[in-house]
Design a protein around this motif. Sequence first.
Motif, PDB file in Angstrom:
ATOM      1  N   SER A  79      -0.236  -8.726  -7.218  1.00 32.31           N
ATOM      2  CA  SER A  79      -0.019  -9.910  -6.449  1.00 32.31           C
ATOM      3  C   SER A  79       0.112  -9.487  -5.032  1.00 32.31           C
ATOM      4  CB  SER A  79       1.195 -10.540  -6.949  1.00 32.31           C
ATOM      5  OG  SER A  79       2.497  -9.567  -7.004  1.00 32.31           O
ATOM      6  N   PRO A  80       0.040 -10.332  -4.007  1.00 33.93           N
ATOM      7  CA  PRO A  80       0.401 -10.034  -2.888  1.00 33.93           C
ATOM      8  C   PRO A  80       1.724  -9.785  -2.677  1.00 33.93           C
ATOM      9  CG  PRO A  80      -0.696 -12.310  -2.808  1.00 33.93           C
ATOM     10  CD  PRO A  80      -0.267 -11.969  -4.289  1.00 33.93           C
ATOM     11  N   LEU A  81       1.972  -8.493  -1.639  1.00 34.30           N
ATOM     12  CA  LEU A  81       3.025  -7.917  -1.159  1.00 34.30           C
ATOM     13  C   LEU A  81       3.995  -8.883  -0.545  1.00 34.30           C
ATOM     14  CD1 LEU A  81       3.153  -4.241   0.285  1.00 34.30           C
ATOM     15  CD2 LEU A  81       4.728  -6.327   0.765  1.00 34.30           C
ATOM     16  N   SER A  82       5.019  -9.113  -1.139  1.00 35.69           N
ATOM     17  CA  SER A  82       6.136 -10.009  -0.539  1.00 35.69           C
ATOM     18  C   SER A  82       7.192  -9.132   0.115  1.00 35.69           C
ATOM     19  CB  SER A  82       6.830 -11.088  -1.473  1.00 35.69           C
ATOM     20  OG  SER A  82       7.547 -10.201  -2.530  1.00 35.69           O
ATOM     21  N   GLU A  83       7.927 -10.004   0.938  1.00 36.85           N
ATOM     22  CA  GLU A  83       9.165  -9.474   1.571  1.00 36.85           C
ATOM     23  C   GLU A  83      10.040  -8.810   0.439  1.00 36.85           C
ATOM     24  OE1 GLU A  83      12.634 -10.807   4.883  1.00 36.85           O
ATOM     25  OE2 GLU A  83      10.959 -12.156   4.218  1.00 36.85           O
ATOM     26  N   GLU A  84      10.345  -9.212  -0.495  1.00 33.85           N
ATOM     27  CA  GLU A  84      11.198  -8.885  -1.478  1.00 33.85           C
ATOM     28  C   GLU A  84      10.788  -7.405  -2.211  1.00 33.85           C
ATOM     29  OE1 GLU A  84       9.902 -12.008  -1.422  1.00 33.85           O
ATOM     30  OE2 GLU A  84      11.962 -12.931  -0.884  1.00 33.85           O
ATOM     31  N   ASP A  85       9.526  -7.210  -1.791  1.00 28.94           N
ATOM     32  CA  ASP A  85       8.799  -5.923  -2.247  1.00 28.94           C
ATOM     33  C   ASP A  85       8.853  -4.735  -1.364  1.00 28.94           C
ATOM     34  OD1 ASP A  85       7.751  -7.162  -4.699  1.00 28.94           O
ATOM     35  OD2 ASP A  85       6.032  -7.786  -3.699  1.00 28.94           O
ATOM     36  N   VAL A 123       7.611  12.006   2.969  1.00 29.45           N
ATOM     37  CA  VAL A 123       8.353  11.338   4.024  1.00 29.45           C
ATOM     38  C   VAL A 123       8.829   9.965   4.033  1.00 29.45           C
ATOM     39  CG1 VAL A 123       8.413  13.758   5.473  1.00 29.45           C
ATOM     40  CG2 VAL A 123       7.077  11.768   5.832  1.00 29.45           C
ATOM     41  N   ASN A 124       9.813   9.597   4.515  1.00 29.61           N
ATOM     42  CA  ASN A 124      10.085   8.175   4.721  1.00 29.61           C
ATOM     43  C   ASN A 124       9.048   7.797   6.123  1.00 29.61           C
ATOM     44  OD1 ASN A 124      11.012   5.754   6.076  1.00 29.61           O
ATOM     45  ND2 ASN A 124      12.197   5.696   4.242  1.00 29.61           N
ATOM     46  N   ARG A 125       8.047   6.860   5.895  1.00 32.21           N
ATOM     47  CA  ARG A 125       7.801   6.290   7.145  1.00 32.21           C
ATOM     48  C   ARG A 125       7.617   4.811   7.088  1.00 32.21           C
ATOM     49  NH1 ARG A 125       1.118   7.194   5.643  1.00 32.21           N
ATOM     50  NH2 ARG A 125       1.241   6.454   3.329  1.00 32.21           N
ATOM     51  N   GLU A 126       8.699   4.266   7.129  1.00 38.45           N
ATOM     52  CA  GLU A 126       9.098   2.845   7.064  1.00 38.45           C
ATOM     53  C   GLU A 126       8.721   2.044   8.440  1.00 38.45           C
ATOM     54  OE1 GLU A 126      12.740  -0.504   6.798  1.00 38.45           O
ATOM     55  OE2 GLU A 126      13.293   1.851   6.683  1.00 38.45           O
ATOM     56  N   THR A 127       8.634   2.802   9.727  1.00 41.85           N
ATOM     57  CA  THR A 127       8.295   2.041  10.720  1.00 41.85           C
ATOM     58  C   THR A 127       6.700   1.755  11.084  1.00 41.85           C
ATOM     59  OG1 THR A 127      10.052   2.930  12.223  1.00 41.85           O
ATOM     60  CG2 THR A 127       8.173   2.228  13.278  1.00 41.85           C
ATOM     61  N   PHE A 128       6.057   2.804  10.569  1.00 42.57           N
ATOM     62  CA  PHE A 128       4.721   2.654  10.263  1.00 42.57           C
ATOM     63  C   PHE A 128       4.202   1.870   9.307  1.00 42.57           C
ATOM     64  CE2 PHE A 128       1.126   4.249   7.721  1.00 42.57           C
ATOM     65  CZ  PHE A 128       0.064   3.823   8.409  1.00 42.57           C
ATOM     66  N   LEU A 129       4.770   1.896   8.140  1.00 44.45           N
ATOM     67  CA  LEU A 129       4.431   0.972   6.841  1.00 44.45           C
ATOM     68  C   LEU A 129       4.388  -0.351   7.639  1.00 44.45           C
ATOM     69  CD1 LEU A 129       5.445   2.509   3.692  1.00 44.45           C
ATOM     70  CD2 LEU A 129       3.205   2.135   4.731  1.00 44.45           C
ATOM     71  N   MET A 130       5.720  -0.707   8.078  1.00 41.33           N
ATOM     72  CA  MET A 130       6.003  -2.114   8.558  1.00 41.33           C
ATOM     73  C   MET A 130       4.843  -2.676   9.575  1.00 41.33           C
ATOM     74  SD  MET A 130       8.368  -3.226   6.863  1.00 41.33           S
ATOM     75  CE  MET A 130       9.096  -4.734   7.528  1.00 41.33           C
ATOM     76  N   ASN A 131       4.410  -1.805  10.403  1.00 42.71           N
ATOM     77  CA  ASN A 131       3.654  -2.257  11.427  1.00 42.71           C
ATOM     78  C   ASN A 131       2.122  -2.124  10.838  1.00 42.71           C
ATOM     79  OD1 ASN A 131       5.210  -2.094  13.712  1.00 42.71           O
ATOM     80  ND2 ASN A 131       4.887   0.200  13.896  1.00 42.71           N
ATOM     81  N   ARG A 132       1.703  -1.307   9.867  1.00 44.51           N
ATOM     82  CA  ARG A 132       0.717  -1.353   9.230  1.00 44.51           C
ATOM     83  C   ARG A 132       0.565  -2.624   8.242  1.00 44.51           C
ATOM     84  NH1 ARG A 132      -4.032   0.961  10.943  1.00 44.51           N
ATOM     85  NH2 ARG A 132      -5.427   1.878   9.250  1.00 44.51           N
ATOM     86  N   GLN A 138      -0.516  -5.522  10.227  1.00 44.44           N
ATOM     87  CA  GLN A 138      -1.728  -5.361  10.681  1.00 44.44           C
ATOM     88  C   GLN A 138      -2.818  -5.705   9.705  1.00 44.44           C
ATOM     89  OE1 GLN A 138      -2.976  -1.414  11.997  1.00 44.44           O
ATOM     90  NE2 GLN A 138      -5.141  -1.883  12.680  1.00 44.44           N
ATOM     91  N   SER A 139      -2.343  -5.655   8.552  1.00 43.21           N
ATOM     92  CA  SER A 139      -3.310  -5.587   7.313  1.00 43.21           C
ATOM     93  C   SER A 139      -4.023  -7.065   7.145  1.00 43.21           C
ATOM     94  CB  SER A 139      -2.664  -5.262   6.088  1.00 43.21           C
ATOM     95  OG  SER A 139      -1.749  -6.184   5.662  1.00 43.21           O
ATOM     96  N   LYS A 140      -5.053  -6.958   6.563  1.00 42.96           N
ATOM     97  CA  LYS A 140      -5.903  -8.210   6.146  1.00 42.96           C
ATOM     98  C   LYS A 140      -5.368  -8.567   4.966  1.00 42.96           C
ATOM     99  CE  LYS A 140     -10.299  -9.737   4.660  1.00 42.96           C
ATOM    100  NZ  LYS A 140     -10.356  -9.955   3.313  1.00 42.96           N
ATOM    101  N   ASP A 141      -5.207  -7.521   3.813  1.00 43.65           N
ATOM    102  CA  ASP A 141      -4.493  -7.769   2.530  1.00 43.65           C
ATOM    103  C   ASP A 141      -3.679  -6.808   2.132  1.00 43.65           C
ATOM    104  OD1 ASP A 141      -5.937 -10.470   1.642  1.00 43.65           O
ATOM    105  OD2 ASP A 141      -7.638  -9.281   1.545  1.00 43.65           O
ATOM    106  N   SER A 142      -2.446  -7.118   1.529  1.00 42.26           N
ATOM    107  CA  SER A 142      -1.675  -6.113   1.184  1.00 42.26           C
ATOM    108  C   SER A 142      -0.957  -6.511  -0.113  1.00 42.26           C
ATOM    109  CB  SER A 142      -0.434  -6.108   2.113  1.00 42.26           C
ATOM    110  OG  SER A 142       0.276  -7.450   2.327  1.00 42.26           O
ATOM    111  N   LEU A 143      -1.294  -5.705  -1.236  1.00 42.44           N
ATOM    112  CA  LEU A 143      -1.076  -5.831  -2.577  1.00 42.44           C
ATOM    113  C   LEU A 143      -0.445  -4.937  -3.202  1.00 42.44           C
ATOM    114  CD1 LEU A 143      -4.925  -6.138  -3.563  1.00 42.44           C
ATOM    115  CD2 LEU A 143      -3.284  -8.133  -2.938  1.00 42.44           C
ATOM    116  N   VAL A 144       0.524  -5.398  -4.122  1.00 44.56           N
ATOM    117  CA  VAL A 144       1.658  -4.553  -4.949  1.00 44.56           C
ATOM    118  C   VAL A 144       0.964  -4.886  -6.518  1.00 44.56           C
ATOM    119  CG1 VAL A 144       3.144  -6.559  -5.281  1.00 44.56           C
ATOM    120  CG2 VAL A 144       3.792  -3.955  -5.263  1.00 44.56           C
TER     121      VAL A 144
END
Length: 289
Positions: A150-156, A170-179, A182-188
């Motif tokens: 499913s599409p990645l939601s804020e709860e995920d 390592v934790n890369r939270e800042t980068f992941l939030m930015n990516r 930026q993404s066209k689609d994000s899935l979980v």
Amino acid sequence: MRPLNITELFLEQFETHDILGLIDLSNSVGWDYDVDEVTTVMSSGRIYGHKNDEGQIVSSAAIIDYSSKLASIGMVIVREDYRGMGLGRKAVEKCLESVPINTPIMLIATEDGKPMYEKMGFHTIDIVSKYLCNSYEPLITSSDLYSNISPLSEEDLSGVISFDTEAFGVNRETFLMNRINQSKDSLVVKSLDGAIIGYGLSVKGPVNLILGPIVAADSETALLIINELAKNHPGKLRIDVPSGNDIYMSKLEKCGFIKVSQPPIMLINSNELPLRNNTLYSIAAQIFG
């Protein structure tokens, strides 16, 4: 004849008003950075480089520092007319100086850049396989597993960040939030009991749809994510795969992906990357490690 003496060039940290100049620098060497990609790099880390006395950017190097456990260098570019002046090395040295001492720092090298990095103390620890695809052939997939994508939601988000931390080391939270932004689609992908067993992003670039990061509990789940991200895209695809994923890569090749290069992963200040759990099937992009 070189345009300027090195003493007339200025090394600085670039800001948002420099983004178009960085894209022009990228274009000058045939790379395809765009506004969104440079913005993500700048928001996730820092970009240094030189300008000439006319304000034109003639070199760059970026560093993404995830923590004191790891940083990643990329976007090392020198305009052709300014090569042989040590500008790339100086920009990279500035990146190294910008993080705490002894922080392990990785990069994925070009063939031209590798000798310089070796002289600076980097050593090769692995490779990554770069794949391109002009015409994607969808996989036959399991409908049971597919129904849990499913599409990645804020709860995920918190679960995805934790899942990624185990995969990347390592934790890369800042980068992941930015990516993700930026993404066209994000899935979980979730198991029947609701646990996250995979996630993936696609990012639209000027030339390719970039697939990654792809993190999954197993190769079948990773391939399901790839299929969902790629199946309706009419253009070119790119994916960069860490070593140790031979079965996964062979199936990508059956879908139309072609391996075009295997650039080295290089490291300084450590002999190995932080411990990973073998669930990283595709990296975000070479600059991000």
